[in-house]
Design a protein around this motif. Structure first.
Motif, mmCIF file in Angstrom:
data_model
loop_
_atom_site.group_PDB
_atom_site.id
_atom_site.type_symbol
_atom_site.label_atom_id
_atom_site.label_comp_id
_atom_site.label_asym_id
_atom_site.label_seq_id
_atom_site.Cartn_x
_atom_site.Cartn_y
_atom_site.Cartn_z
ATOM 1 N N PHE A 1 0.832 -1.210 0.000
ATOM 2 C CA PHE A 1 0.000 0.000 0.000
ATOM 3 C C PHE A 1 0.864 1.256 0.000
ATOM 4 C CE2 PHE A 1 -2.326 3.307 2.340
ATOM 5 C CZ PHE A 1 -3.437 3.429 1.533
ATOM 6 N N VAL A 2 1.862 1.319 0.894
ATOM 7 C CA VAL A 2 2.708 2.513 0.971
ATOM 8 C C VAL A 2 3.525 2.680 -0.303
ATOM 9 C CG1 VAL A 2 4.590 3.600 2.247
ATOM 10 C CG2 VAL A 2 2.790 2.386 3.479
ATOM 11 N N PHE A 3 4.028 1.568 -0.844
ATOM 12 C CA PHE A 3 4.818 1.667 -2.073
ATOM 13 C C PHE A 3 3.961 2.155 -3.240
ATOM 14 C CE2 PHE A 3 6.321 -0.270 -6.047
ATOM 15 C CZ PHE A 3 7.564 0.336 -6.129
ATOM 16 N N VAL A 4 2.734 1.649 -3.351
ATOM 17 C CA VAL A 4 1.853 2.086 -4.439
ATOM 18 C C VAL A 4 1.545 3.574 -4.307
ATOM 19 C CG1 VAL A 4 -0.472 1.857 -5.378
ATOM 20 C CG2 VAL A 4 0.870 -0.179 -4.896
ATOM 21 N N ILE A 5 1.291 4.021 -3.067
ATOM 22 C CA ILE A 5 1.033 5.452 -2.864
ATOM 23 C C ILE A 5 2.255 6.283 -3.275
ATOM 24 C CG2 ILE A 5 0.588 7.222 -1.120
ATOM 25 C CD1 ILE A 5 -1.850 5.583 -1.848
ATOM 26 N N GLY A 6 3.453 5.843 -2.842
ATOM 27 C CA GLY A 6 4.666 6.561 -3.228
ATOM 28 C C GLY A 6 4.902 6.546 -4.726
ATOM 29 N N TYR A 7 4.609 5.402 -5.357
ATOM 30 C CA TYR A 7 4.793 5.296 -6.803
ATOM 31 C C TYR A 7 3.840 6.233 -7.548
ATOM 32 C CZ TYR A 7 5.147 3.154 -11.417
ATOM 33 O OH TYR A 7 5.325 2.940 -12.759
ATOM 34 N N ILE A 8 2.582 6.300 -7.081
ATOM 35 C CA ILE A 8 1.612 7.182 -7.731
ATOM 36 C C ILE A 8 2.025 8.645 -7.574
ATOM 37 C CG2 ILE A 8 -0.779 7.976 -7.646
ATOM 38 C CD1 ILE A 8 -1.598 5.136 -6.926
ATOM 39 N N LEU A 9 2.462 9.018 -6.352
ATOM 40 C CA LEU A 9 2.905 10.403 -6.142
ATOM 41 C C LEU A 9 4.123 10.736 -7.010
ATOM 42 C CD1 LEU A 9 2.518 10.716 -2.253
ATOM 43 C CD2 LEU A 9 1.018 11.634 -4.024
ATOM 44 N N THR A 10 5.025 9.767 -7.161
ATOM 45 C CA THR A 10 6.196 9.999 -8.015
ATOM 46 C C THR A 10 5.784 10.232 -9.461
ATOM 47 O OG1 THR A 10 7.555 8.618 -6.570
ATOM 48 C CG2 THR A 10 8.360 9.007 -8.804
ATOM 49 N N ARG A 11 4.860 9.412 -9.966
ATOM 50 C CA ARG A 11 4.414 9.588 -11.346
ATOM 51 C C ARG A 11 3.670 10.915 -11.523
ATOM 52 N NH1 ARG A 11 7.985 6.874 -13.872
ATOM 53 N NH2 ARG A 11 7.883 4.591 -13.610
ATOM 54 N N LEU A 12 2.875 11.308 -10.512
ATOM 55 C CA LEU A 12 2.189 12.606 -10.593
ATOM 56 C C LEU A 12 3.192 13.756 -10.614
ATOM 57 C CD1 LEU A 12 -0.829 12.045 -8.163
ATOM 58 C CD2 LEU A 12 -0.880 12.112 -10.664
ATOM 59 N N LEU A 13 4.240 13.657 -9.769
ATOM 60 C CA LEU A 13 5.271 14.699 -9.761
ATOM 61 C C LEU A 13 6.002 14.743 -11.089
ATOM 62 C CD1 LEU A 13 6.886 16.842 -8.249
ATOM 63 C CD2 LEU A 13 8.325 15.009 -7.326
ATOM 64 N N GLN A 14 6.317 13.575 -11.656
ATOM 65 C CA GLN A 14 6.962 13.552 -12.972
ATOM 66 C C GLN A 14 6.079 14.181 -14.037
ATOM 67 O OE1 GLN A 14 8.032 9.193 -12.948
ATOM 68 N NE2 GLN A 14 9.942 9.979 -13.779
ATOM 69 N N GLY A 15 4.778 13.850 -13.994
ATOM 70 C CA GLY A 15 3.870 14.449 -14.972
ATOM 71 C C GLY A 15 3.783 15.952 -14.831
ATOM 72 N N GLY A 16 3.762 16.466 -13.577
ATOM 73 C CA GLY A 16 3.723 17.909 -13.377
ATOM 74 C C GLY A 16 4.986 18.596 -13.859
ATOM 75 N N LEU A 17 6.141 17.972 -13.579
ATOM 76 C CA LEU A 17 7.394 18.560 -14.056
ATOM 77 C C LEU A 17 7.462 18.553 -15.574
ATOM 78 C CD1 LEU A 17 9.946 16.993 -11.535
ATOM 79 C CD2 LEU A 17 9.160 19.357 -11.600
ATOM 80 N N ARG A 18 7.082 17.419 -16.196
ATOM 81 C CA ARG A 18 7.175 17.300 -17.646
ATOM 82 C C ARG A 18 6.184 18.197 -18.368
ATOM 83 N NH1 ARG A 18 5.894 12.470 -17.817
ATOM 84 N NH2 ARG A 18 7.966 11.510 -17.689
ATOM 85 N N GLY A 19 4.976 18.373 -17.812
ATOM 86 C CA GLY A 19 3.948 19.106 -18.538
ATOM 87 C C GLY A 19 3.799 20.565 -18.170
ATOM 88 N N SER A 20 4.161 20.944 -16.929
ATOM 89 C CA SER A 20 3.872 22.312 -16.483
ATOM 90 C C SER A 20 5.100 23.112 -16.087
ATOM 91 C CB SER A 20 2.901 22.252 -15.276
ATOM 92 O OG SER A 20 1.702 21.599 -15.628
ATOM 93 N N VAL A 21 6.047 22.514 -15.382
ATOM 94 C CA VAL A 21 7.162 23.281 -14.803
ATOM 95 C C VAL A 21 8.329 23.406 -15.776
ATOM 96 C CG1 VAL A 21 8.798 23.393 -12.893
ATOM 97 C CG2 VAL A 21 6.455 22.583 -12.492
ATOM 98 N N LEU A 22 8.864 22.285 -16.218
ATOM 99 C CA LEU A 22 10.094 22.311 -17.029
ATOM 100 C C LEU A 22 9.926 23.000 -18.376
ATOM 101 C CD1 LEU A 22 11.528 18.770 -16.237
ATOM 102 C CD2 LEU A 22 12.209 20.976 -15.284
ATOM 103 N N PRO A 23 8.770 22.867 -19.076
ATOM 104 C CA PRO A 23 8.658 23.601 -20.354
ATOM 105 C C PRO A 23 8.769 25.104 -20.206
ATOM 106 C CG PRO A 23 7.005 21.858 -20.239
ATOM 107 C CD PRO A 23 7.622 21.950 -18.880
ATOM 108 N N LYS A 24 8.559 25.660 -19.007
ATOM 109 C CA LYS A 24 8.651 27.100 -18.809
ATOM 110 C C LYS A 24 10.051 27.540 -18.426
ATOM 111 C CE LYS A 24 3.821 27.246 -17.324
ATOM 112 N NZ LYS A 24 2.860 27.584 -16.241
ATOM 113 N N THR A 25 10.987 26.622 -18.299
ATOM 114 C CA THR A 25 12.371 26.957 -17.985
ATOM 115 C C THR A 25 13.197 27.022 -19.268
ATOM 116 O OG1 THR A 25 12.989 24.628 -17.682
ATOM 117 C CG2 THR A 25 12.120 25.794 -15.764
ATOM 118 N N ARG A 26 14.478 27.359 -19.115
ATOM 119 C CA ARG A 26 15.375 27.461 -20.256
ATOM 120 C C ARG A 26 16.151 26.183 -20.511
ATOM 121 N NH1 ARG A 26 18.114 33.509 -19.474
ATOM 122 N NH2 ARG A 26 16.135 34.680 -19.542
ATOM 123 N N LEU A 27 15.827 25.148 -19.783
ATOM 124 C CA LEU A 27 16.507 23.882 -19.986
ATOM 125 C C LEU A 27 16.138 23.298 -21.342
ATOM 126 C CD1 LEU A 27 16.099 22.197 -16.480
ATOM 127 C CD2 LEU A 27 18.193 23.142 -17.467
#
Length: 787
Positions: free
Chosen positions: A519-545
């Motif tokens: 249960f804890v691992f699945v929750i952590g895995y889901i949060l990790t994928r959500l964070l990756q999706g937020g970085l890939r779709g919203s945060v990083l495209p607005k940077t100069r990287l």
């Protein structure tokens, strides 16, 4: 009720087991009562004279105490770990006894408290071991008795002396029921009570007639209306309506039995017997329902590949088996309540076994022809079996087993082994029914997918059929075990073993720990994928990287998140990995040698993601392969060549070998075009033409300017090359082709020749190549004249 229908009570039993487990864990342990139960169990085991029912009841009591003791062991006392930490903080006691008195007293006090807290756990562990041993001993006695019962040989049913008493005994219960009805009708009080309740009885009779005879037609009309109103989900509606056709007639017959019982005409014996009739009808309707769903005449919903003729024949045989199974249930119930003699059981049982064996044999022959080639004489073999679907292969295997049981079962019954024949034939029939039910549920899942998504399920590309089939098979395993004679206690024992977990060193890992970890691992895995999706779709495209840097951050976040999820899950589950330290140390050397290439590639992948010498979309050359980087993972990098092929390059090659990156940072690149002109050409004019062509091309940069290099005097031509910087090196082939075209056209217009190599071959002494004239071979033709 026979043991064959114990499977129908599985769900209720598991629910009661869960309630009992929760209640047991919340109730304090009474060791006095436990000692009494354990003493009674030991006495029964030593004497071996207790009945099987008494042993089962005693086993259930011991099992409930064992579950309670297991809960005490798993619960523990949270103060124990604190006290042990405090004792470890004091360090080991000095060997020379020079420890201060205050510390020594503190050490003794902590040790006393630890011993006091460990005493209940040790007592619970000792009692648990005792309960486990008693349960194993009781199970051994019950299994030995069951084995003796199966191997018991009765009088052969072929003995004519048994036929008369068997037939006579068969009519005794029905004669007694008729006598009871006659006596009750003659009783004026009962007759008056019947007349008083006559309206209610007639209402129940009317409702039962409607449910039995009228409800199926109404269900068919409802099905037609639903199919006309809905474009999809017709398979779901058909299954649900067929289930209604099963339940409503059974409910109607139950109302009929209730109405007849309310009349007061039946006595004690009639009341006992009449209530088995709805069960018999339910068995027949279930078999008819499964036969209609499995061997349907509709090719769209047919699960097993058979011809129409064989499907019709299979439905007929299944319906016949259902009636025989219902009769066997009825006779077994009469024998259980003591209404039939043993001779009747043997003779009638043999007749039923013989008919069931014949039908099973023929049904097995039909199932053996499952598949695309169903006609007699069709060629089959390994290729045909390989093309069959899994249900068809399983149907063929089931058919072979049914044929074997159809022959062996009646033979065993004929020579007197009635119990073994009973334990073979009817579980086989119920197994076929369970197999048909699983196929129907699998098709229902497919229809539900179509209903909710609107598109048919592609079984060749979707994992849903495999996953659903695995889950259904796992759920059906306990039912299958009960069908083939397993006891409820056997299932509870498996559940108890699962609850107990397993010990690894001094650590006991229970199922609760596994569930908490998952249960804890699945929750952590889901949060990790959500964070990756937020970085890939919203945060990083607005940077100069650049794209490579964004990919590196997203990948690193994923690896770090999964690693932290594992650590947090292990901590939350309370799993002590200290015991694994020695094992990990022993295996680390072997893993290091065996997986050194994988580890090397993994580390190289981390270096590539951090250092980023190459990025996705770069045009690189490695190991003689040109291509575009499409994906950089931890172990390897995927490169798409210009031939549109995928090359998987280990990351170690990209780190340790030379790699040419044509587009790193920008897409500028140099193009060199070689050209030769004939001797005697005006070299200044050639140079001007080449400069003009290079400067006028749109892809060539003017800073730095193109340069024409007069390389020298070749064997066949004057050699030049044009060196130019392109704004997009990925277009180098297009630019090279266009430049060559323009050079050819310009040289042709100016009369400049592009030479090609020519060679003159001089032969010294050519007469030596002619040789002597060969002699004429003699002829074998007799008519040819000779000289």
């Amino acid at each position: 009720m026979t043991r064959h229908f114990a499977a129908l009570r599985t769900a209720t039993f598991l629910f009661l087991l869960a309630v009992q487990t929760v209640w047991a864990q919340s109730t304090p342990m009474d060791y006095t009562a436990w000692e009494q139960v354990a003493s009674r169990a030991e006495t029964a085991i030593e004497s071996r004279d207790a009945s099987t029912e008494a042993l089962e009841a005693l086993r259930s009591d011991v099992s409930s105490y064992r579950d309670r003791l297991l809960g005490l062991q798993n619960a523990g006392d949270p103060r124990l770990s604190t006290l042990q930490s405090q004792l470890e903080a004091l360090g080991p006691a000095p060997e020379d006894g020079s420890e201060p008195e205050e510390i020594s007293q503190r050490r003794q006090e902590l040790q006393r408290q630890i011993t006091q807290l460990q005493a209940p756990l040790l007592r619970a562990e000792e009692a648990y071991s005792r309960a486990d041993g008693l349960i194993n001993a009781i199970d051994e006695i019950i299994r030995s008795r069951e084995t003796e019962r199966l191997l018991q040989r009765d009088s052969g049913p072929l003995d004519p002396r048994l036929w008369g008493p068997a037939v006579t005994s068969l009519f005794v219960p029905f004669n007694e029921i008729a006598s009871e009805v006659k006596d009750n009708w003659s009783n004026e009080v009962r007759r008056k009570a019947l007349l008083d309740q006559l309206p209610v009885i007639l209402l129940l009779f009317g409702m039962s007639v409607l449910l039995v005879f009228r409800a199926p037609k109404l269900i068919d009309r409802l099905g037609s209306w639903l199919r006309a109103k809905t474009r999809r989900g017709t398979g779901v509606w058909s299954t649900l309506l067929s289930l209604l056709r099963l339940l409503l007639p059974t409910g109607g017959l139950l109302l009929f039995v209730l109405a007849f019982n309310m009349s007061g005409l039946l006595g004690t014996r009639g009341t006992q017997i009449i209530f088995v009739l709805p069960l018999m009808l339910f068995v027949v309707l279930v078999a008819r329902w499964l036969a209609a769903e499995t061997f349907s005449s509709d090719d769209d919903i047919n699960t097993i590949a058979l011809s129409q003729q064989r499907r019709t024949e299979a439905r007929y045989y299944v319906n016949s088996l259902s009636w025989l199974l219902a009769l066997n249930t009825f006779f077994a119930y009469l024998i259980e309540i003591g209404e039939l003699a043993n001779e009747t059981q043997v003779v009638l049982g043999f007749v039923i076994h013989l008919l069931c064996g014949l039908i099973l044999f023929r049904l097995g022959q039909i199932l053996r022809h499952t598949g695309p080639q169903t006609e007699p004489g069709a060629m089959g073999g390994a290729d045909e079996v390989a093309q069959l679907s899994f249900p068809s292969r399983l149907a063929r295997l089931t058919g072979q087993g049914a044929m074997l049981v159809g022959v062996v079962g009646p033979l065993l019954s004929a020579i007197g082994y009635f119990n073994i024949a009973e334990a073979l034939i009817f579980p086989t029939i119920l197994t076929l029914g369970l197999f048909a039910l699983l196929l129907m549920l699998q098709r229902l899942i497919r229809d539900l997918y179509h209903l909710f998504t609107g598109s048919p399920l592609d079984e060749s590309q979707s994992l849903l059929p495999v996953a659903s089939g695995s889950i259904l098979t796992l759920v059906a395993m306990p039912v299958l075990a009960l069908i083939w004679g397993a006891r409820m206690a056997d299932l509870t024992e498996l559940w108890s073993r699962f609850q107990a977990g397993f010990s690894f060193g001094d650590t006991r890992i229970s199922p609760t720990d596994f569930l908490t970890f998952a249960f804890v691992f699945v929750i952590g895995y889901i949060l990790t994928r959500l964070l990756q999706g937020g970085l890939r779709g919203s945060v990083l495209p607005k940077t100069r990287l650049d794209k490579g840097g964004q990919t590196a951050i997203v990948s690193g976040t994923g690896y770090l998140g999964i690693f932290l999820s594992v650590i947090v899950a292990i901590t939350a589950a309370g799993i002590d990995l200290t015991a694994l330290a020695f094992v990990a140390g022993a295996l680390s050397v072997g893993i290091g040698f065996g997986l050194q290439n994988i580890v090397q590639n993994f580390v190289s992948g981390i270096i590539l993601l951090i250092e980023r010498p190459i990025s996705e979309g770069d045009w690189i050359e490695v190991n003689g392969q040109h291509g575009t980087v499409r994906d950089i993972s931890v172990r390897s990098t995927r490169i798409e060549t210009f031939d549109r092929t995928e090359v998987i390059v280990p990351n170690a090659d990209l780190v340790s070998n030379s790699v040419t990156n044509y587009t790193r940072g920008n897409t500028l690149g140099r193009l060199v075009v070689d050209v030769g002109v004939a001797y005697g050409s005006d070299t200044r004019k050639v140079e001007d033409i080449l400069y003009k062509i290079a400067r006028n091309h749109e892809m060539v940069l003017m800073n730095p300017e193109p340069f024409v290099h007069f390389k020298g005097f070749g064997a066949d031509a004057l050699d030049f090359d044009v060196r130019m910087i392109l704004r997009d090196v990925t277009k180098i082939l297009v630019v090279r082709t266009e430049i060559n075209h323009q050079i050819t056209e310009a040289f042709k217009a100016e009369g400049i020749e592009i030479p090609f190599a020519q060679r003159d071959i001089w032969l010294r002494n050519p007469e030596s190549l002619q040789g002597a004239r060969p002699a004429t071979a003699p002829s074998n033709d007799p008519e040819e004249p000779t000289s």
